[in-house]
Design a protein around this motif. Structure first.
Motif, short mmCIF file in Angstrom:
data_model
loop_
_atom_site.label_atom_id
_atom_site.label_comp_id
_atom_site.label_asym_id
_atom_site.label_seq_id
_atom_site.Cartn_x
_atom_site.Cartn_y
_atom_site.Cartn_z
N TYR A 96 0.83 -1.20 0.00
CA TYR A 96 0.00 0.00 0.00
C TYR A 96 0.87 1.26 0.00
N PHE A 97 1.89 1.27 0.84
CA PHE A 97 2.77 2.44 0.91
C PHE A 97 3.52 2.65 -0.40
N ALA A 98 3.95 1.59 -1.05
CA ALA A 98 4.63 1.73 -2.34
C ALA A 98 3.70 2.35 -3.37
N ASP A 99 2.44 1.93 -3.39
CA ASP A 99 1.45 2.50 -4.29
C ASP A 99 1.27 4.00 -4.00
N VAL A 100 1.17 4.34 -2.73
CA VAL A 100 1.03 5.74 -2.31
C VAL A 100 2.26 6.55 -2.72
N ALA A 101 3.44 5.99 -2.53
CA ALA A 101 4.68 6.70 -2.87
C ALA A 101 4.77 6.99 -4.35
N ILE A 102 4.47 6.00 -5.18
CA ILE A 102 4.52 6.18 -6.63
C ILE A 102 3.53 7.26 -7.07
N LYS A 103 2.31 7.16 -6.57
CA LYS A 103 1.29 8.15 -6.93
C LYS A 103 1.65 9.53 -6.37
N GLY A 104 2.21 9.56 -5.18
CA GLY A 104 2.60 10.82 -4.57
C GLY A 104 3.69 11.54 -5.35
N ILE A 105 4.66 10.80 -5.83
CA ILE A 105 5.72 11.40 -6.65
C ILE A 105 5.08 12.01 -7.90
N ASN A 106 4.22 11.24 -8.56
CA ASN A 106 3.54 11.76 -9.74
C ASN A 106 2.76 13.03 -9.44
N ASP A 107 1.98 13.02 -8.37
CA ASP A 107 1.11 14.15 -8.07
C ASP A 107 1.91 15.40 -7.72
N GLN A 108 3.06 15.24 -7.09
CA GLN A 108 3.90 16.40 -6.80
C GLN A 108 4.61 16.90 -8.06
N VAL A 109 4.93 16.01 -8.98
CA VAL A 109 5.45 16.44 -10.28
C VAL A 109 4.37 17.24 -11.01
N ALA A 110 3.12 16.76 -10.95
CA ALA A 110 2.00 17.44 -11.61
C ALA A 110 1.74 18.82 -11.02
N VAL A 111 2.08 19.02 -9.76
CA VAL A 111 1.94 20.35 -9.15
C VAL A 111 2.92 21.33 -9.82
N GLN A 112 4.11 20.84 -10.13
CA GLN A 112 5.11 21.71 -10.76
C GLN A 112 4.91 21.84 -12.27
N ASP A 113 4.45 20.79 -12.91
CA ASP A 113 4.29 20.79 -14.37
C ASP A 113 2.90 20.25 -14.70
N PHE A 114 2.02 21.15 -15.11
CA PHE A 114 0.62 20.79 -15.36
C PHE A 114 0.43 19.84 -16.54
N SER A 115 1.47 19.57 -17.29
CA SER A 115 1.31 18.67 -18.43
C SER A 115 1.16 17.21 -17.99
N TYR A 116 1.46 16.92 -16.72
CA TYR A 116 1.31 15.58 -16.20
C TYR A 116 -0.04 15.44 -15.51
N GLY A 117 -0.75 14.36 -15.85
CA GLY A 117 -2.03 14.10 -15.21
C GLY A 117 -1.84 13.56 -13.80
N GLU A 118 -2.83 13.81 -12.95
CA GLU A 118 -2.78 13.32 -11.57
C GLU A 118 -3.08 11.82 -11.52
N SER A 119 -2.69 11.20 -10.43
CA SER A 119 -2.97 9.78 -10.23
C SER A 119 -4.42 9.60 -9.84
#
Length: 167
Positions: A96-119
């Motif tokens: 569960y934590f690994a899933d959260v970590a992967i999605k969290g990295i993506n979502d924080q990247v999406a905060v900086q660059d809107f071209s990435y979709g959220e998890s």
């Protein structure tokens, strides 16, 4: 008498209006807010790591969490993610934590660059549409002693995977 009070009130308002500094700024003189969405911006890796740690290493929300280490290799189309959990964490909680970590990295990247979709529930997010995920999950003691991960996998680009440790 009512007219005197009314005149006094009008006089006070006029006096206050005349004594205050003008705070209205002409639009031509002020900086306009920029509502444009810029894509493919350069990511601030230090801020990204700090944001991920602040959110996803919170003891109250993720008591099993110890560390999240990641490396974005976007030019080479892969992301290395290492999720470290406390010793004794169940395989289910580690997954569960690994899933959260992967999605969290993506979502924080999406905060900086809107071209990435959220998890979402069934997607890791836009960062991983064009990048392979190399995931390792460690318990703290194994991680610090350069031991073996409790789980290791590679998730192909633009795929979602449920992690099952020990199954």
């Amino acid at each position: 008498m009512k007219i005197n009070k009314w005149l006094l009130a009008v006089g006070c308002v006029a006096l206050l209006c005349g004594c205050t500094k003008r705070n209205i700024i002409n639009n031509e003189e002020s900086a306009q807010p920029d509502f444009n969405m810029y894509m493919d911006v350069e990511l601030d890796m230090e801020q990204l790591q700090e944001d991920v740690n602040d959110i996803y290493l919170d003891e109250n929300d993720y008591p099993m969490a110890s560390a999240i280490d990641f490396e974005l290799n976007l030019d080479e189309a892969y992301v290395n993610v290492t999720a470290v959990v406390k010793d004794g964490t169940s395989p289910e909680d580690a997954a569960y934590f690994a899933d959260v970590a992967i999605k969290g990295i993506n979502d924080q990247v999406a905060v900086q660059d809107f071209s990435y979709g959220e998890s979402a529930e069934d997607t890791f997010g836009g960062l991983y549409q064009d990048n392979v995920i190399n995931l390792k999950i460690y318990e703290e003691s194994a991680y610090h002693s350069n031991g073996e991960p409790m789980f290791e996998t590679q998730v192909p680009m633009d795929e979602y995977q449920v992690f099952e440790i020990g199954a």
